[in-house]
Design an enzyme around this catalytic site. Sequence first.
Site, mmCIF file in Angstrom:
data_model
loop_
_atom_site.group_PDB
_atom_site.id
_atom_site.type_symbol
_atom_site.label_atom_id
_atom_site.label_comp_id
_atom_site.label_asym_id
_atom_site.label_seq_id
_atom_site.Cartn_x
_atom_site.Cartn_y
_atom_site.Cartn_z
ATOM 1 N N CYS A 123 7.261 -5.097 15.174
ATOM 2 C CA CYS A 123 6.868 -4.100 16.180
ATOM 3 C C CYS A 123 5.422 -4.365 16.612
ATOM 4 C CB CYS A 123 6.999 -2.686 15.621
ATOM 5 S SG CYS A 123 8.651 -2.324 15.028
ATOM 6 N N SER A 152 12.605 5.541 13.984
ATOM 7 C CA SER A 152 11.465 5.250 14.859
ATOM 8 C C SER A 152 12.001 4.901 16.238
ATOM 9 C CB SER A 152 10.661 4.080 14.284
ATOM 10 O OG SER A 152 10.134 4.455 13.032
ATOM 11 N N CYS A 200 3.768 8.198 0.307
ATOM 12 C CA CYS A 200 4.413 7.252 1.211
ATOM 13 C C CYS A 200 4.400 5.881 0.538
ATOM 14 C CB CYS A 200 3.607 7.252 2.508
ATOM 15 S SG CYS A 200 4.033 5.944 3.625
ATOM 16 N N CYS A 246 6.833 -7.301 6.886
ATOM 17 C CA CYS A 246 8.051 -6.800 7.546
ATOM 18 C C CYS A 246 8.435 -7.813 8.603
ATOM 19 C CB CYS A 246 7.752 -5.448 8.204
ATOM 20 S SG CYS A 246 9.196 -4.728 9.011
ATOM 21 N N HIS A 284 10.371 5.685 19.628
ATOM 22 C CA HIS A 284 9.205 5.181 20.366
ATOM 23 C C HIS A 284 9.425 4.912 21.849
ATOM 24 C CE1 HIS A 284 7.693 5.180 16.405
ATOM 25 N NE2 HIS A 284 7.845 3.926 16.084
ATOM 26 N N GLU A 311 0.797 -1.211 0.000
ATOM 27 C CA GLU A 311 0.000 0.000 0.000
ATOM 28 C C GLU A 311 0.832 1.263 0.000
ATOM 29 O OE1 GLU A 311 -1.624 -1.514 3.686
ATOM 30 O OE2 GLU A 311 -1.226 0.440 4.543
ATOM 31 N N CYS A 366 0.424 2.339 8.782
ATOM 32 C CA CYS A 366 1.289 1.373 8.145
ATOM 33 C C CYS A 366 0.714 -0.049 8.158
ATOM 34 C CB CYS A 366 2.567 1.458 8.983
ATOM 35 S SG CYS A 366 3.896 0.429 8.613
ATOM 36 N N CYS A 426 2.319 -2.359 15.100
ATOM 37 C CA CYS A 426 2.253 -2.162 13.651
ATOM 38 C C CYS A 426 1.571 -3.321 12.943
ATOM 39 C CB CYS A 426 3.680 -2.000 13.130
ATOM 40 S SG CYS A 426 3.767 -1.921 11.338
HETATM 41 N N1 SAH Z 1 9.867 0.251 9.030
HETATM 42 C C1 SAH Z 1 10.114 1.631 9.080
HETATM 43 C C2 SAH Z 1 9.251 2.436 8.148
HETATM 44 C C3 SAH Z 1 7.827 2.028 7.999
HETATM 45 S S1 SAH Z 1 6.808 2.299 9.397
HETATM 46 C C4 SAH Z 1 9.991 2.139 10.494
HETATM 47 O O1 SAH Z 1 9.508 1.409 11.346
HETATM 48 O O2 SAH Z 1 10.417 3.258 10.736
HETATM 49 C C5 SAH Z 1 6.573 4.055 9.359
HETATM 50 C C6 SAH Z 1 6.206 4.666 10.690
HETATM 51 O O3 SAH Z 1 4.875 4.276 11.066
HETATM 52 C C7 SAH Z 1 7.120 4.214 11.822
HETATM 53 O O4 SAH Z 1 7.540 5.304 12.605
HETATM 54 C C8 SAH Z 1 6.224 3.298 12.585
HETATM 55 O O5 SAH Z 1 6.651 3.172 13.905
HETATM 56 C C9 SAH Z 1 4.874 3.960 12.433
HETATM 57 N N2 SAH Z 1 3.740 3.095 12.762
HETATM 58 C C10 SAH Z 1 3.610 1.780 12.550
HETATM 59 N N3 SAH Z 1 2.426 1.334 13.016
HETATM 60 C C11 SAH Z 1 1.797 2.396 13.547
HETATM 61 C C12 SAH Z 1 0.544 2.583 14.211
HETATM 62 N N4 SAH Z 1 -0.285 1.567 14.409
HETATM 63 N N5 SAH Z 1 0.220 3.831 14.631
HETATM 64 C C13 SAH Z 1 1.068 4.874 14.421
HETATM 65 N N6 SAH Z 1 2.257 4.763 13.806
HETATM 66 C C14 SAH Z 1 2.631 3.534 13.389
HETATM 67 FE FE1 SF4 Z 2 8.314 -3.039 10.310
HETATM 68 FE FE2 SF4 Z 2 8.312 -0.389 10.661
HETATM 69 FE FE3 SF4 Z 2 6.114 -1.862 11.112
HETATM 70 FE FE4 SF4 Z 2 8.186 -2.050 12.775
HETATM 71 S S1 SF4 Z 2 6.925 -0.222 12.417
HETATM 72 S S2 SF4 Z 2 6.981 -3.786 11.950
HETATM 73 S S3 SF4 Z 2 9.881 -1.843 11.372
HETATM 74 S S4 SF4 Z 2 7.101 -1.565 9.175
#
Ligand code: SAH
Ligand code: SF4
Length: 349
Positions: free
Chosen positions: A113, A217, A102, A109, A219, A89, A336, A116
């Site tokens: 996390c 990221s 984006c 992945c 967090h 997406e 994401c 996510c």
């Molecule tokens: N893998 C990379 C880039 C893709 S995720 C990374 O983790 O940085 C892009 C951003 O979306 C990251 O900062 C991630 O922590 C955030 N993200 C993922 N799931 C999310 C959610 N449920 N709510 C808010 N941000 C989220």
């Molecule tokens: Fe992967 Fe980024 Fe999602 Fe973490 S937040 S699972 S690194 S896509």
Amino acid sequence: MKKILLDYDFNQLKNYLLEIGEKSFRAKQIFCDLHLNKSINDITVLPKNLREKLLDEFVDLPVKIIKTLKSGDGTEKFLFSLYDGNVVEGVLMKYKYGYTLCVSTQVGCRMGCKFCASGLNGLIRNLSAGEMLGEVVAVNSYLSGGLKDKRKVINVVLMGSGEPLDNYDNTVKFIKLMADENGINISPRNVSLSTSGLVNKMYDLANEDLPINLTVSLHSPFDEKRLEIMPVAKKYSIKEILGACDNYFNKTKRRYIFEYVLIKGQSATKECANELIKILKGKPCHVNLIRLNEVKENNLSGISDKEAYVFLGLLEKGGLSATLRRRMGADIDGACGQLRQRYIEEMEN
Ligand code: SAH
Ligand code: SF4
């Protein structure tokens, strides 16, 4: 298996054409039209037999938009199908100065996390450089954009599904492909890459001489707390991440950004705010606070807007440069991986 012509950089395309006995001037015609998202069949300046040869060897339109969803706030979400039936997406955001897209760098992945949706089923496969470019040119063409100063997609952020630095070579190639003056020509200065903090690759990236914007990221400012939500914290400590960020700044002279998702009772506490100030004060960085997009597959909760502004106020009072990202596309599974997850569930039901 058929190959992807968008994977070729300008020189590779030229060499390929010479190898099959074609004239090298064809490279420019093909490169331009592929960056305009044209089907090989529609590159009508090419003789028919060359088009047929290309169609035999390469996948035509390897990335297709199969679904779009418009949010009330103007954000638009795209579902792309890849040549093998996988879907990824992208999210398009409209700003005063143009569109930011984006893009996804992997199907799924493997970083896992907790908050996510992209990591729910692990990593399925990497996207090739040409497939990432395919997302950009498909949306640019959807917006009726052209090449160079006629393009509609102005900025690209690597924040869709996937960990870009876990697919390092393809990601770097993609950024270079986008920058090519013969094609869509998006400068690395207009590209932001977000990583969960793969320290060794952050060092490699600093040596690429690509002036992209680095986003990490974070967090959590505490290693143990970070580990509760990000398994990658087992491999790299926050101290190591900060070291890699400093190196990135020294090499590129570019400020870096930390993404910080506000999770109730987890990352959004006063202790976290104080520790963030302690570890980041004086660094050439900016903190981007993000509201958690709640994902039904986990039981993490976000905080109220009021609490988010209090957290932001604490950071600002402590001398950090910080903003609270405006909520975008929450009504269209903006986070994401969420849309893809929904789509897969729908297909299974
Ligand atoms: N893998 C990379 C880039 C893709 S995720 C990374 O983790 O940085 C892009 C951003 O979306 C990251 O900062 C991630 O922590 C955030 N993200 C993922 N799931 C999310 C959610 N449920 N709510 C808010 N941000 C989220
Ligand atoms: Fe992967 Fe980024 Fe999602 Fe973490 S937040 S699972 S690194 S896509």
